[in-house]
Enzyme design. Structure first.
Site, PDB file in Angstrom:
ATOM      1  N   LYS A 164       2.869  -3.241   6.493  1.00 16.47           N
ATOM      2  CA  LYS A 164       3.090  -3.433   5.053  1.00 16.47           C
ATOM      3  C   LYS A 164       4.571  -3.235   4.713  1.00 16.47           C
ATOM      4  O   LYS A 164       5.153  -3.993   3.923  1.00 16.47           O
ATOM      5  CB  LYS A 164       2.228  -2.460   4.247  1.00 16.47           C
ATOM      6  CG  LYS A 164       0.722  -2.720   4.324  1.00 16.47           C
ATOM      7  CD  LYS A 164       0.319  -4.004   3.618  1.00 16.47           C
ATOM      8  CE  LYS A 164      -1.191  -4.186   3.527  1.00 16.47           C
ATOM      9  NZ  LYS A 164      -1.572  -5.507   2.991  1.00 16.47           N
TER      10      LYS A 164
ATOM     11  N   TYR B  65      -0.678  -0.013  10.308  1.00 15.56           N
ATOM     12  CA  TYR B  65      -0.956  -0.733   9.049  1.00 15.56           C
ATOM     13  C   TYR B  65       0.169  -0.507   8.046  1.00 15.56           C
ATOM     14  O   TYR B  65       0.706  -1.454   7.452  1.00 15.56           O
ATOM     15  CB  TYR B  65      -2.287  -0.235   8.509  1.00 15.56           C
ATOM     16  CG  TYR B  65      -2.697  -0.749   7.150  1.00 15.56           C
ATOM     17  CD1 TYR B  65      -3.328  -1.975   7.007  1.00 15.56           C
ATOM     18  CD2 TYR B  65      -2.486   0.017   6.007  1.00 15.56           C
ATOM     19  CE1 TYR B  65      -3.730  -2.434   5.763  1.00 15.56           C
ATOM     20  CE2 TYR B  65      -2.887  -0.431   4.758  1.00 15.56           C
ATOM     21  CZ  TYR B  65      -3.504  -1.660   4.634  1.00 15.56           C
ATOM     22  OH  TYR B  65      -3.900  -2.109   3.409  1.00 15.56           O
TER      23      TYR B  65
ATOM     24  N   SER C 101       0.841  -1.203   0.000  1.00 15.77           N
ATOM     25  CA  SER C 101       0.000   0.000   0.000  1.00 15.77           C
ATOM     26  C   SER C 101       0.873   1.250   0.000  1.00 15.77           C
ATOM     27  O   SER C 101       1.995   1.241   0.525  1.00 15.77           O
ATOM     28  CB  SER C 101      -0.872  -0.020   1.258  1.00 15.77           C
ATOM     29  OG  SER C 101      -1.430   1.249   1.507  1.00 15.77           O
TER      30      SER C 101
END
Lengths: 331, 331
Positions: free
Chosen positions: A154, A150, A126
């Site tokens: 990633k 998050y 992402s």
């Protein structure tokens, strides 16, 4: 070819499975589709080969090994606790997004050592691996300083994927996906939700709230473009990547005003009038920390192709999610 | 102040403990030094406060919690499986360098949630987080693409440290240390060993092997400078770091030829004549993938100071490791 999709019940996973239903990937026939998620994924329509559906939590001991028992040649790993939840639930975000993925990589490593198994692994990363402040355009060698747990998870998986690939344990490629738009389904309270809401809702005659100013700029791709990225990544020659296995995907840099102009061209002023401006300083603050524009030169050179305009992004939503129709839903 | 050094038996850990023996850090008195490593660390000479020595393997369940039982205010985390070993033993490198460190962070998080504990944590990272190809000078926003498992593990810990810091669970700072030179002790077979060997051995009248050409350039700091970095990091105002908690440390970019010229100035041609050129293509290949020069503008602005010349680096070795004497050791 035996293809495994982990996260196959999610929006992108379902669209990917459906895109594979014609039965080939890069010209190679798909003999079996293995679809896994924490809930049983839906069966794609029209696939002629064998389908296996599995409800699996990768973070559970042994789960990854069972998924790999028959050594799928291509693995798409899309499963994740999403950004908002990983921020609220620290332990769950790390357990699923980091430990679950590492369990998958370790299960591959054990099979690699036992029998030379080395699947292509396409990981959905992402642009959340990047964190403000940013230069005007973010190049391929810009550093990853995630502003969320998050994004941290990633970025860590990107590093693991590169190391496991360098050692020949798997053949990985990480795609940093843009914000997907138009996201089908009901409005949600994700901070990024409004980018889709202000198009999706008016297209079916429903009101939508715009919580930020229309000069806000961000980086977008349609779900169809993202499915295309994943398919391309499954078959490209990874020798062209060298050791640098993470690629920022191409996208469209657009402002909210440009989104709205595209909506006006496609669906008229009546649709635009359904957008109600309701400034939300909390959302504005979050969004101010998001990237606006990239120069994904490597991915473009490797043949990844993004949407050409926001008109196209809206047209894809109408074709893929609205069966070609706009206007108020009929009773 | 209660100070914990994890990795206190290593070269840098021993020098740091000794540098703290006068009993203060940034003007604050040190009441207790807790020294931990996989073997019992040596007791520093001349420290007036309490000393605790512990043989601890962070990767063992409960080990981190025991180290933190009395909530040290400053933690130096220097312990690591070194580069060569982490490359040979994949599982051990990840178990110690990643999982051991994460166990430490999680033990801090539990104490944070129980009682608001939030120590300053200084982590010894490395320029091994970078991987070739490089620009001529590496800036502070250059991406981390490690070429080894060790560098991968350091880069992952940097990400974790930033996320735990952002959430207020600890107050972390990661220092990417240059290659330390002159490294005291016996010659070892690390690929980087020759950078120190060609100075340290001739300074005491012993021969040394140079396996690469003298145009090879690399990034250096003396152990004394590195100890200074660690002490400065323990007391600086981390508000000045924002969310970007990893800093490339200043260093000296020097070629092998410049090293040898400095040796000639300090110890004469007789010392230089003890260097035997024996090209080793394997080592030359490894070293070709290492960074040559950085512009660590952020660290310099934050007050980190490196050695000014290779003459200084050699003088520091003579002062700190040879008790001020050069020439053949006397019987």
């Amino acid at each position: 070819m035996d293809v495994l999709i982990i996260g196959a019940a999610g929006m992108l996973g379902r669209k990917l499975a459906q895109a594979l239903a014609p039965g080939s990937l890069g010209g190679v026939p798909i003999s079996r589709l293995r679809l896994a998620d924490v809930v049983v994924p839906p069966r794609p329509a029209g696939f002629g080969g064998a389908v296996t559906l599995a409800a699996v939590d990768l973070a559970q001991p042994g789960a990854a090994a069972r998924l790999l028992a028959e050594r799928p040649g291509v693995i798409f790993h899309l499963a994740a606790v999403v950004s908002g939840e990983a921020e609220v639930d620290f332990a769950k975000g790390y357990a699923v997004n980091l430990d679950g993925t590492r369990a998958l990589f370790e299960a591959i490593r054990r099979q690699n050592q036992a029998c030379g198994y080395r699947p292509r692994l396409v990981f959905a990363s992402s642009i959340a691996v990047f964190g403000a402040p940013f230069p005007e355009v973010i190049n391929d060698d810009y550093f990853t300083t995630p502003a969320t747990s998050y994004g941290t998870q990633k970025a860590i998986v990107e590093l693991l994927l590169a190391d496991y690939s360098r050692r020949g344990l798997l053949d990985g490629i990480a795609l940093r996906l843009p914000t997907l738009c138009v996201r089908p389904g009901a409005p949600n309270r994700a901070a990024s939700g409004f980018f889709s809401n202000i198009l999706r809702e008016p297209l079916v005659g429903l009101p939508a709230v715009l919580p930020v100013g229309d000069t806000v700029r961000h980086w977008f791709a349609s779900p169809r473009a993202a499915v295309g990225f994943l398919q391309h990544a499954a078959v490209l020659d990874t020798a062209d990547l060298g050791q640098r296995r993470s690629l920022t995907m191409p996208g469209l840099s657009a402002s909210v005003a440009e989104e709205i102009e595209a909506l006006r061209r496609v669906a008229g002023q009546r649709a635009v009038d359904l957008i109600r401006v309701e400034p939300d300083p909390a959302i504005a603050r979050i969004v101010a920390g998001w990237p606006e524009n990239f120069d994904p030169a490597r991915a473009r050179a490797l043949g990844f192709v993004a949407d050409a305009s926001f008109d196209d992004i809206i047209a894809i939503h109408i074709a893929d999610d609205l069966a070609g129709r706009i206007g108020p839903a009929r009773a």
